[in-house]
Design an enzyme around this catalytic site. Structure first.
Site, PDB file in Angstrom:
ATOM      1  N   HIS A 121       0.877  -1.181   0.000  1.00  0.00           N
ATOM      2  CA  HIS A 121       0.000   0.000   0.000  1.00  0.00           C
ATOM      3  C   HIS A 121       0.915   1.233   0.000  1.00  0.00           C
ATOM      4  CE1 HIS A 121      -2.789   2.928   1.832  1.00  0.00           C
ATOM      5  NE2 HIS A 121      -3.775   2.104   1.539  1.00  0.00           N
ATOM      6  N   ASP A 198       3.209  -4.791   8.055  1.00  0.00           N
ATOM      7  CA  ASP A 198       1.966  -4.042   7.890  1.00  0.00           C
ATOM      8  C   ASP A 198       0.820  -5.047   8.027  1.00  0.00           C
ATOM      9  OD1 ASP A 198      -0.325  -2.862   6.949  1.00  0.00           O
ATOM     10  OD2 ASP A 198       0.598  -1.938   5.194  1.00  0.00           O
ATOM     11  N   GLN A 201      -4.346  -5.506   6.920  1.00  0.00           N
ATOM     12  CA  GLN A 201      -5.351  -6.418   6.352  1.00  0.00           C
ATOM     13  C   GLN A 201      -5.394  -7.768   7.046  1.00  0.00           C
ATOM     14  OE1 GLN A 201      -7.677  -5.509   4.578  1.00  0.00           O
ATOM     15  NE2 GLN A 201      -6.894  -3.536   3.884  1.00  0.00           N
ATOM     16  N   LYS A 224     -10.225  -1.204  10.474  1.00  0.00           N
ATOM     17  CA  LYS A 224     -10.301  -2.401   9.630  1.00  0.00           C
ATOM     18  C   LYS A 224     -10.602  -3.633  10.475  1.00  0.00           C
ATOM     19  CE  LYS A 224      -7.159  -0.422   6.208  1.00  0.00           C
ATOM     20  NZ  LYS A 224      -8.017  -0.093   5.069  1.00  0.00           N
ATOM     21  N   CYS A 362      -4.714   2.419  -3.679  1.00  0.00           N
ATOM     22  CA  CYS A 362      -3.491   2.964  -3.066  1.00  0.00           C
ATOM     23  C   CYS A 362      -2.300   2.041  -3.314  1.00  0.00           C
ATOM     24  CB  CYS A 362      -3.666   3.183  -1.560  1.00  0.00           C
ATOM     25  SG  CYS A 362      -4.906   4.392  -1.177  1.00  0.00           S
TER      26      CYS A 362
HETATM   27  N1  PLP Z   1      -1.635  -0.908   4.556  1.00  0.00           N
HETATM   28  C1  PLP Z   1      -2.567  -1.679   3.990  1.00  0.00           C
HETATM   29  C2  PLP Z   1      -2.217  -3.066   3.540  1.00  0.00           C
HETATM   30  C3  PLP Z   1      -3.867  -1.191   3.825  1.00  0.00           C
HETATM   31  O1  PLP Z   1      -4.798  -1.951   3.265  1.00  0.00           O
HETATM   32  C4  PLP Z   1      -4.154   0.124   4.281  1.00  0.00           C
HETATM   33  C5  PLP Z   1      -5.497   0.687   4.068  1.00  0.00           C
HETATM   34  O2  PLP Z   1      -6.221   0.271   3.193  1.00  0.00           O
HETATM   35  C6  PLP Z   1      -3.144   0.870   4.879  1.00  0.00           C
HETATM   36  C7  PLP Z   1      -1.886   0.329   4.997  1.00  0.00           C
HETATM   37  C8  PLP Z   1      -3.389   2.245   5.401  1.00  0.00           C
HETATM   38  O3  PLP Z   1      -4.270   2.180   6.486  1.00  0.00           O
HETATM   39  P1  PLP Z   1      -4.835   3.539   7.161  1.00  0.00           P
HETATM   40  O4  PLP Z   1      -5.369   4.364   6.038  1.00  0.00           O
HETATM   41  O5  PLP Z   1      -5.899   3.039   8.075  1.00  0.00           O
HETATM   42  O6  PLP Z   1      -3.703   4.165   7.859  1.00  0.00           O
END
Ligand code: PLP
Length: 404
Positions: A121, A198, A201, A224, A362
């Site tokens: 992401h 990270d 998900q 999430k 993203c």
């Molecule tokens: N990393 C992953 C794999 C994501 O799916 C997301 C959000 O969709 C993020 C990071 C960023 O999360 P946040 O916008 O809640 O900080």
């Protein structure tokens, strides 16, 4: 699992959108909130609301106790060794920025490298990329195969390029792939390279055990995992968190302040500057308890059944192109209809009350590798049903008829 009972816990699901019953299949973007979580937030404002860790009055003390008890719940949920290894952040993005900026300040030098993967992401690309630019370091990328699996054929060579940090996603928000992070962590640690995972998900779909995983940092967002937006968690091993400098400066993170000099608080407060999001933190605790009541394993098994069913049904439609067919994946389906723009499919589904995500999710670098501008993405949670998948499949068929 009794989905009817579960659905009754989520008030938002019982409404019409564009005149049709809502079918919410955008759970990767954000999950809906059960009534217990909503109640926890209103109960906090109706009975407790006070600033935590400040002053001595009763409500302030209760707010502090509840906050710290929620920290322990999170600690146990991901099996962290110490309570102070749990830092509350705004979410995944802030957690990664915190580690990227403080780590780079202390440990990244010219000629060093940071290793990420091609399926990250933007939140796990841009913070590292910017730090690499500042420090004249290199951003290296583990490639991805057409199946949506990481291509680990050259991983040893990548690790040999002066890597100072591996930052990789547990599960891809586009492809649904569950990455072999244990293997990557083992390889990184063999070269004394710390690892950030990270878990945005994975936290709502997989059981997370940071000690078993042996990651050095792990980040996730509460929204999430059935809790509110604007709150999240950074886990870090004590030895690493103690080595990093503070991220932001101000109240709460200090020990003593003089005009000439300040000293900083101990963990976890060193990284929690300013008034905390107490209601959000309490709501995370309730969301964890809610998921645990259903059972993480039960949730994963049920969602996997939905994935198998939806994949089979979607496969019956001609001209579907799947993106992400890894064997080990969660209930995320990214696809395109041949010669149709993904957002046109999204608009038609929306007219039918079906919420999916369309676009690059993203993950623009991944889209470039796949040679596409975006996908339609349907992602499932434990409150989704087979009947909803049938409605979604009919919706895709309607979109195909109208657009092809
Ligand atoms: N990393 C992953 C794999 C994501 O799916 C997301 C959000 O969709 C993020 C990071 C960023 O999360 P946040 O916008 O809640 O900080």
């Amino acid at each position: 699992m009794d989905t009817t009972l579960i659905r009754n816990d989520f008030p938002i699901l019982h409404q019409n959108v564009n005149g049709k019953p809502l079918v919410y299949l955008d759970n990767t973007a954000t999950t809906q909130k059960p009534q217990v979580v909503i109640d926890r937030i209103s109960d906090y404002y109706e009975t407790i609301n006070s600033n935590a860790h400040r002053g001595t009055h009763t409500l302030g003390r209760i707010a502090t106790e509840k906050l710290e008890s929620a920290r322990t719940t999170v600690q146990k949920f991901i099996n962290a060794k110490e309570q102070h290894e749990i830092i509350f952040t705004k979410g995944t993005t802030e957690g990664i920025n915190l580690v990227a900026q403080t780590f780079a300040q202390q440990f990244l030098n010219e000629g060093d490298s940071v290793l990420i993967s091609a399926m990250e992401h933007h939140a796990n690309i841009v913070p590292w990329q910017q730090m690499c630019k500042q420090k004249k370091a290199n951003l290296l990328v583990i490639p991805v195969l057409e199946t949506g699996d990481l291509d680990l054929s050259n991983i040893d060579e990548l690790f040999s390029k002066n890597v100072k940090m591996l930052a990789v996603t547990h599960i891809s928000n586009v492809l649904g792939t569950i990455n072999p992070i244990e293997l990557l962590i083992e390889k990184a640690h063999a070269k004394n390279i710390p690892v950030l995972i990270d878990a945005a998900q994975s936290v709502a779909h997989e059981t997370i055990d940071v000690q078993k995983m042996d990651c050095d940092f792990l980040v996730f967002s509460a929204h999430k995992m059935y809790a509110p937006m604007g709150i999240g968690v950074l886990y870090g091993k004590s030895e690493w968190l103690n080595k990093l400098p503070p991220y932001q400066f101000g109240g709460e993170m200090i020990s003593e302040v003089r005009f000439e000099e300040s000293t900083f608080n101990e963990l976890p407060y060193k990284f929690e500057t300013g008034t905390p999001n107490v209601d959000g933190i309490l709501a995370i605790e309730t969301a964890i308890q809610y998921m645990q009541k259903i059972g993480l394993k039960q949730i994963a098994d049920y969602e996997h059944k939905l994935l198998t069913y939806a994949t089979e049904k979607l496969n019956e439609i001609d001209d579907i192109i799947f993106h992400g067919t890894a064997k080990n994946k969660i209930a995320v389906l990214s696809f395109n209809l041949k010669d149709v723009h993904h957002s046109d499919v999204g608009v038609i589904l929306d007219q039918l009350g079906i919420a999916v995500r369309t676009g690059d999710h993203c993950a623009q670098p991944l889209m470039r590798i796949l040679g596409i501008s975006g996908t339609v993405r349907a992602s499932f949670a434990f409150y989704n049903t087979k009947e909803e998948i049938d409605v979604f499949i009919e919706g895709v068929k309607t979109a195909k008829k109208m657009l092809q």
